[in-house]
Design a protein around this motif. Structure first.
Motif, mmCIF file in Angstrom:
data_model
loop_
_atom_site.group_PDB
_atom_site.id
_atom_site.type_symbol
_atom_site.label_atom_id
_atom_site.label_comp_id
_atom_site.label_asym_id
_atom_site.label_seq_id
_atom_site.Cartn_x
_atom_site.Cartn_y
_atom_site.Cartn_z
ATOM 1 N N THR A 204 57.156 99.729 74.685
ATOM 2 C CA THR A 204 55.948 99.947 73.905
ATOM 3 C C THR A 204 54.765 99.325 74.639
ATOM 4 N N ARG A 205 53.795 100.160 75.018
ATOM 5 C CA ARG A 205 52.641 99.704 75.787
ATOM 6 C C ARG A 205 51.354 99.663 74.971
ATOM 7 N N PHE A 206 51.382 100.281 73.802
ATOM 8 C CA PHE A 206 50.173 100.347 72.985
ATOM 9 C C PHE A 206 50.585 100.570 71.542
ATOM 10 N N SER A 207 49.940 99.866 70.618
ATOM 11 C CA SER A 207 50.197 100.111 69.197
ATOM 12 C C SER A 207 48.904 99.907 68.426
ATOM 13 N N ARG A 208 48.786 100.645 67.348
ATOM 14 C CA ARG A 208 47.595 100.538 66.511
ATOM 15 C C ARG A 208 47.943 100.960 65.099
ATOM 16 N N ASP A 209 47.375 100.270 64.113
ATOM 17 C CA ASP A 209 47.536 100.656 62.714
ATOM 18 C C ASP A 209 46.248 101.316 62.241
ATOM 19 N N ILE A 210 46.336 102.600 61.927
ATOM 20 C CA ILE A 210 45.171 103.369 61.492
ATOM 21 C C ILE A 210 45.102 103.317 59.968
ATOM 22 N N PRO A 211 43.973 102.886 59.392
ATOM 23 C CA PRO A 211 43.889 102.718 57.928
ATOM 24 C C PRO A 211 43.697 104.025 57.167
ATOM 25 N N ILE A 212 44.558 104.979 57.445
ATOM 26 C CA ILE A 212 44.583 106.266 56.735
ATOM 27 C C ILE A 212 46.040 106.597 56.458
ATOM 28 N N GLY A 213 46.343 106.975 55.211
ATOM 29 C CA GLY A 213 47.725 107.303 54.880
ATOM 30 C C GLY A 213 47.814 108.174 53.642
ATOM 31 N N GLY A 214 49.004 108.196 53.067
ATOM 32 C CA GLY A 214 49.258 109.074 51.933
ATOM 33 C C GLY A 214 48.422 108.774 50.710
ATOM 34 N N ILE A 215 48.045 107.506 50.511
ATOM 35 C CA ILE A 215 47.215 107.153 49.355
ATOM 36 C C ILE A 215 45.867 107.865 49.434
ATOM 37 N N ASN A 216 45.311 107.969 50.637
ATOM 38 C CA ASN A 216 44.042 108.684 50.808
ATOM 39 C C ASN A 216 44.167 110.143 50.395
ATOM 40 N N LEU A 217 45.292 110.759 50.753
ATOM 41 C CA LEU A 217 45.505 112.165 50.394
ATOM 42 C C LEU A 217 45.663 112.314 48.882
ATOM 43 N N THR A 218 46.397 111.385 48.275
ATOM 44 C CA THR A 218 46.574 111.441 46.818
ATOM 45 C C THR A 218 45.237 111.281 46.101
ATOM 46 N N ASN A 219 44.389 110.387 46.605
ATOM 47 C CA ASN A 219 43.054 110.222 46.010
ATOM 48 C C ASN A 219 42.222 111.501 46.141
ATOM 49 N N ASP A 220 42.360 112.198 47.276
ATOM 50 C CA ASP A 220 41.658 113.478 47.462
ATOM 51 C C ASP A 220 42.097 114.496 46.416
ATOM 52 N N ILE A 221 43.416 114.571 46.194
ATOM 53 C CA ILE A 221 43.961 115.515 45.211
ATOM 54 C C ILE A 221 43.547 115.112 43.802
ATOM 55 N N SER A 222 43.518 113.807 43.552
ATOM 56 C CA SER A 222 43.100 113.300 42.244
ATOM 57 C C SER A 222 41.687 113.763 41.895
ATOM 58 N N LYS A 223 40.784 113.686 42.868
ATOM 59 C CA LYS A 223 39.404 114.116 42.651
ATOM 60 C C LYS A 223 39.309 115.626 42.450
ATOM 61 N N GLU A 224 40.061 116.369 43.251
ATOM 62 C CA GLU A 224 40.003 117.831 43.177
ATOM 63 C C GLU A 224 40.476 118.354 41.828
ATOM 64 N N PHE A 225 41.538 117.751 41.287
ATOM 65 C CA PHE A 225 42.136 118.262 40.050
ATOM 66 C C PHE A 225 41.821 117.392 38.836
ATOM 67 N N ASN A 226 41.020 116.348 39.049
ATOM 68 C CA ASN A 226 40.665 115.437 37.950
ATOM 69 C C ASN A 226 41.920 114.868 37.278
ATOM 70 N N LEU A 227 42.806 114.321 38.113
ATOM 71 C CA LEU A 227 44.069 113.771 37.641
ATOM 72 C C LEU A 227 44.122 112.270 37.891
ATOM 73 N N GLY A 228 44.983 111.569 37.153
ATOM 74 C CA GLY A 228 45.273 110.181 37.447
ATOM 75 C C GLY A 228 46.084 110.094 38.726
ATOM 76 N N PHE A 229 46.185 108.878 39.290
ATOM 77 C CA PHE A 229 46.873 108.731 40.573
ATOM 78 C C PHE A 229 48.323 109.203 40.506
ATOM 79 N N ALA A 230 49.056 108.788 39.485
ATOM 80 C CA ALA A 230 50.473 109.137 39.380
ATOM 81 C C ALA A 230 50.677 110.649 39.312
ATOM 82 N N GLU A 231 49.823 111.331 38.539
ATOM 83 C CA GLU A 231 49.934 112.792 38.421
ATOM 84 C C GLU A 231 49.578 113.465 39.748
ATOM 85 N N ALA A 232 48.562 112.946 40.433
ATOM 86 C CA ALA A 232 48.163 113.515 41.725
ATOM 87 C C ALA A 232 49.249 113.299 42.776
ATOM 88 N N GLU A 233 49.889 112.139 42.736
ATOM 89 C CA GLU A 233 50.982 111.853 43.673
ATOM 90 C C GLU A 233 52.145 112.815 43.441
#
Length: 362
Positions: A204-233
């Motif tokens: 391993t010569r390089f590693s990085r943690d990018i602060p983007i993941g599944g929670i961001n996608l769930t929040n996007d879906i939550s906004k689109e469908f006006n759902l709570g987090f659990a329902e959007a997930e």
């Protein structure tokens, strides 16, 4: 015969893998995965967060019948500091004696407040001077103590603490043959972070943690469908996916803008684009600054990698072949009938916990 448990505590799920090793061969004994709660634990106060994690861990230990109390865990993101440094050549024993002094210039807080570890990656010669390449890892003592207390409350002991990127490396190493001259990347798309590893000639010569993941996608879906987090997930897991031109469904009919799947993809496409852009930037930085070889393949894993067509989406954007990282590719599964469907369903969640179990045995 040696046994080991790897425990991966994420922002939304807990994963545990129990392996046994005999004669250099690893065998899967059992694994378990569960959600911690209905909401990401980072939004909760410390007491609630601790209680939920302990309850989830206890649940997995009982359900999977784990008897071993010593576990290997890993950390990522802002809990750790990782640096790749070069030092004048010295032996491992010599480095042990000076590492705290050498590390001071790379750690943004008092060296007395951290737990340090290092790994010698290799040797290089620059301008006629022999040097060693070192992976330096620092974790605040208070974070370590918090995890010790957390798991003691769940009836477990911490045998070792690693970082996600090295656990992923171990999972890759034990499951795939190293090819001389090959540079590959691992992308572990978790709930809060996406761990990126670049592995050259098995190191391993390089590693990085990018602060983007599944929670961001769930929040996007939550906004689109006006759902709570659990329902959007739930909607993301059941109907989420990426629409690409090569899909037969697109070739046979034109989807309506009201189609739920189209709306899901439209809502998450910007975030997915940002994630791939950050990955591309990391690749470009590595290849240009280190004058290293180009990445020839990407292995993808993590809970969010279960999103339909995400491997094709990443491959198309990066112009690099992408394949799922199978955490049990070369690990023996004695009872295939019992594990086959479970591995298909939960395998993408398990490379970190499996790599941790491998590390503890090694």
């Amino acid at each position: 015969m040696a046994y080991a448990i790897g425990l991966d505590i994420g922002s939304y799920t807990v994963k545990m893998t129990l392996l046994k090793e005999k004669g250099g061969r690893f065998t899967l004994v059992n694994f378990a995965v569960t959600d911690i709660g209905e909401e990401p634990i980072d939004t909760l106060d410390p007491a609630q967060k601790t209680a939920l994690i302990q309850a989830a861990v206890k649940k997995l230990v009982v359900e999977a019948g784990f008897k071993t109390k010593d576990v290997a865990i890993s950390l990522s993101g802002d809990q750790i500091i990782v640096r790749y440094i070069k030092l004048a050549y010295m032996t491992r024993e010599e480095l042990k004696g000076v590492i705290r002094f050498e590390a001071e210039q790379y750690i943004p807080f008092s060296i007395d407040q951290v737990v340090l570890d290092f790994h010698i990656l290799g040797e290089v010669t620059e301008e006629g001077q022999k040097k060693i390449e070192v992976l330096l890892v620092a974790i605040k003592e208070e974070v370590v103590n918090q995890y010790i207390q957390l798991l003691q409350g769940a009836g477990l002991n911490i045998a070792l603490i690693d970082i996600d990127s090295m656990a992923l490396h171990n999972s890759l190493e034990v499951n795939y043959e190293k090819k001389d001259g090959e540079t590959v990347a691992i992308i572990n798309i978790g709930a809060k972070f996406s761990n990126l590893n670049i592995v050259e000639d098995g190191v391993t010569r390089f590693s990085r943690d990018i602060p983007i993941g599944g929670i961001n996608l769930t929040n996007d879906i939550s906004k689109e469908f006006n759902l709570g987090f659990a329902e959007a997930e739930k909607l993301k897991r059941e109907q989420g996916g990426i629409i690409i031109e090569s899909e037969n469904v697109i070739l046979t009919r034109i989807p309506s803008k009201e189609d739920k799947r189209v709306r899901i993809y439209s809502s998450i496409s910007t975030t997915l684009g940002k994630l791939v852009m950050e990955i591309r930037r990391a690749f470009d930085f590595y290849e240009s600054s280190s004058k290293k070889r180009s990445i020839s393949k990407v292995y993808i894993c993590g809970g969010t990698s279960k999103l339909q067509n995400i491997d094709k989406f990443v491959a198309e954007r990066l112009k690099i072949p992408v394949e799922p990282l199978n955490p049990f590719n070369k690990i023996e599964i004695t009872d295939v009938a019992a594990f086959d469907e479970k591995v298909k369903q939960y395998g993408p969640f398990l490379p970190v916990s499996t790599g941790l179990a491998v590390r503890k045995i090694k």
